[in-house]
Design an enzyme around this catalytic site. Structure first.
Site, PDB file in Angstrom:
ATOM      1  N   CYS A 149     -21.216  36.326  -3.703  1.00 29.85           N
ATOM      2  CA  CYS A 149     -21.993  37.314  -2.938  1.00 29.85           C
ATOM      3  C   CYS A 149     -21.134  38.349  -2.226  1.00 29.85           C
ATOM      4  CB  CYS A 149     -22.894  36.591  -1.930  1.00 29.85           C
ATOM      5  SG  CYS A 149     -24.249  35.685  -2.704  1.00 29.85           S
ATOM      6  N   GLY A 158      -7.480  33.056   7.593  1.00 29.06           N
ATOM      7  CA  GLY A 158      -7.055  32.237   6.462  1.00 29.06           C
ATOM      8  C   GLY A 158      -6.842  33.077   5.223  1.00 29.06           C
ATOM      9  N   LEU A 197     -29.420  33.240   2.209  1.00 31.79           N
ATOM     10  CA  LEU A 197     -28.966  31.854   2.089  1.00 31.79           C
ATOM     11  C   LEU A 197     -27.456  31.745   2.252  1.00 31.79           C
ATOM     12  CD1 LEU A 197     -31.027  30.508  -0.939  1.00 31.79           C
ATOM     13  CD2 LEU A 197     -31.709  30.833   1.437  1.00 31.79           C
ATOM     14  N   ARG A 198     -27.036  30.711   2.956  1.00 31.82           N
ATOM     15  CA  ARG A 198     -25.618  30.359   3.030  1.00 31.82           C
ATOM     16  C   ARG A 198     -25.398  29.148   2.151  1.00 31.82           C
ATOM     17  NH1 ARG A 198     -25.277  28.777   9.024  1.00 31.82           N
ATOM     18  NH2 ARG A 198     -27.348  27.996   8.429  1.00 31.82           N
TER      19      ARG A 198
END
Length: 447
Positions: A271, A264, A161-162
């Protein structure tokens, strides 16, 4: 007879998985050991921000008007064992305090609580990110402690999952990995995931160790790609190059691709950082530590970017002390479309400047409550305009769409000095400069 599914652990992963399984048509029973969380879920409310999750939940939670009623919640392991054919274990595996290794106590507790109640055939499916070798150990535990013995099988089905896309990633995954030891476990998992497989989602069958390694190796690769472009940003800063143009140019090579090449202040969250550290720790235990020594540098580059943003802010304020300087920070969550502030680079930078005497005010569209809980001594504002009022420098540290759509001219009316540092390389430099701002970004000294 249709399968019945249980989900043990109703945090970010578990709540999403339970709601998605109900959406796929299954009767689902979710379990958590925190009664307050269960009461919240029974009302159709989620304990975190994730786009689309609360709406999905409310479509299926029993007792909510107009819902399918297919989703219920409990704190009782005996009820879970009696109800389910397939039990998904979705509990947290945080980093051990003071160590790199993974804390397996929540997973072990879930198996210890469930096993004594498994009196008939059942499939227990691990979804948590665990050190390789855990599944073998847990399968042996089930065989020894479940009354069903060998009929209480284990499978490992890692999650991918993102945050910000979790609902879509669960209902329409880009791959399904099934670590199994027998045909029955594979058959049951194919039945669970029949809908996405019919839509074309690849179903990859592996042994236990490979399934466990898929998630940690995928996260390690992504972390490597992010830290690579941040290392290139350091070189660009030294050489007078533009890392955004560099990333664009190398991203056209389809062997490299453009994703995860935005330089960045680095990655954070619950995670990637802890997973690569746990991977290094486990490799050491297996005697393969030399294979992952590069991950130490990946971690080091990532953490170094935070300190470099602090130094950029210092330079923008004249190179001296932060004492008495007003610093506005746009962003608290570790990424947009999330309220997760765990290991957030944005909050880390804000905290460092605050500790050095700066008057820091933070605004984030969704992460304010969690940020206040973690960093109660920082200042907070209810909007971007309120956060920058009287600021000597503005730091853009989480790439929310709301920040990209700010009007630089209007924002400039509120600040003491029109200086913005783009820690995510997500703003339009020319747009800001036309409104009289001094614009600086990481890895772009000449942009």
């Amino acid at each position: 007879m249709a399968l019945k599914i249980t989900v043990i652990g109703t945090g970010y992963l578990g709540a999403t998985h339970a709601a998605a399984m109900a959406e796929l048509g299954f009767e689902v029973l979710g379990l958590d050991v925190v009664p307050e969380k269960i009461e919240m879920l029974r009302r159709g409310e989620v304990p975190m921000y994730e786009p689309g999750l609360e709406e999905l939940l409310r479509r299926h939670v029993a007792g909510i008007e107009g819902s399918s009623g297919r989703l219920r919640f409990t704190t009782d392991y005996a009820e879970v064992a009696a109800f389910g054919d397939v039990h998904f274990v979705c509990v947290n595996t945080p980093q051990k305090h003071g160590e790199y290794a993974c804390d397996m106590s929540y997973v072990d507790a879930a198996f210890a609580s469930l096993a004594p109640h498994l009196t008939g055939p059942a499939l227990v499916v691990g979804k948590s990110t665990v050190p390789v070798g855990s599944a073998d150990r847990l399968a042996a535990y089930l065989a020894e402690h479940a009354p069903a013995g060998a009929d209480a099988e284990l499978a490992w089905n890692p999650e991918f999952l993102r945050e910000g896309f979790a609902v879509r990633d669960t209902l329409h995954p880009d791959r399904i990995v099934a670590g199994v030891r027998g045909d029955r476990a594979e058959k049951l998992l194919r039945e669970v995931y029949a809908t996405p497989v019919a839509e074309g989602t690849p179903f990859v069958v592996t042994d236990f160790p490979t399934a466990e390694l898929v998630k940690t190796s995928a996260n390690s690769f992504l972390a490597t790609k992010i830290s690579f472009i941040n290392a290139m940003a350091e070189v660009c800063e030294a050489a007078g190059g533009d890392v955004v143009k560099l990333a664009e140019a190398i991203g056209h090579d389809d062997r490299i691709g453009g994703k995860f090449l935005r330089a960045g202040i680095g990655f954070g969250g619950g995670c990637l950082p802890k997973d690569i550290r746990a991977f290094m720790a486990r490799a050491g235990e297996l005697g393969a530590d030399q294979a992952l020594t590069f991950l130490r540098e990946i971690d080091s580059i990532n953490m170094r970017r935070r300190g470099q943003m602090v130094e950029m802010a210092r330079e923008a304020l004249g190179g001296g002390s932060f004492l008495g300087k007003r610093v506005a920070v746009l962003g608290a969550a570790f990424k947009p479309d999330s309220d997760d502030v765990r290991d957030s680079p944005a909050l880390n930078v804000a905290g460092q400047i605050h500790l050095q005497g700066g008057q820091v005010t933070v605004y984030d569209p969704k992460g304010m409550t969690n940020a206040r809980r973690l960093f109660p001594t920082l200042g907070y504002a209810d909007s971007a305009h309120a956060a920058v009022r009287g600021a000597d420098v503005v730091l853009h540290l989480t790439e929310w769409r709301e920040f990209r759509e700010l009007d630089p001219a209007a924002l400039g009316e509120a600040v003491t000095s029109r200086v913005i540092l783009d820690g995510r390389n997500a703003l339009d430099p020319e747009l800001w400069r036309r409104s009289g701002w001094t614009y600086r970004a990481m890895g772009r000294p000449t942009a």
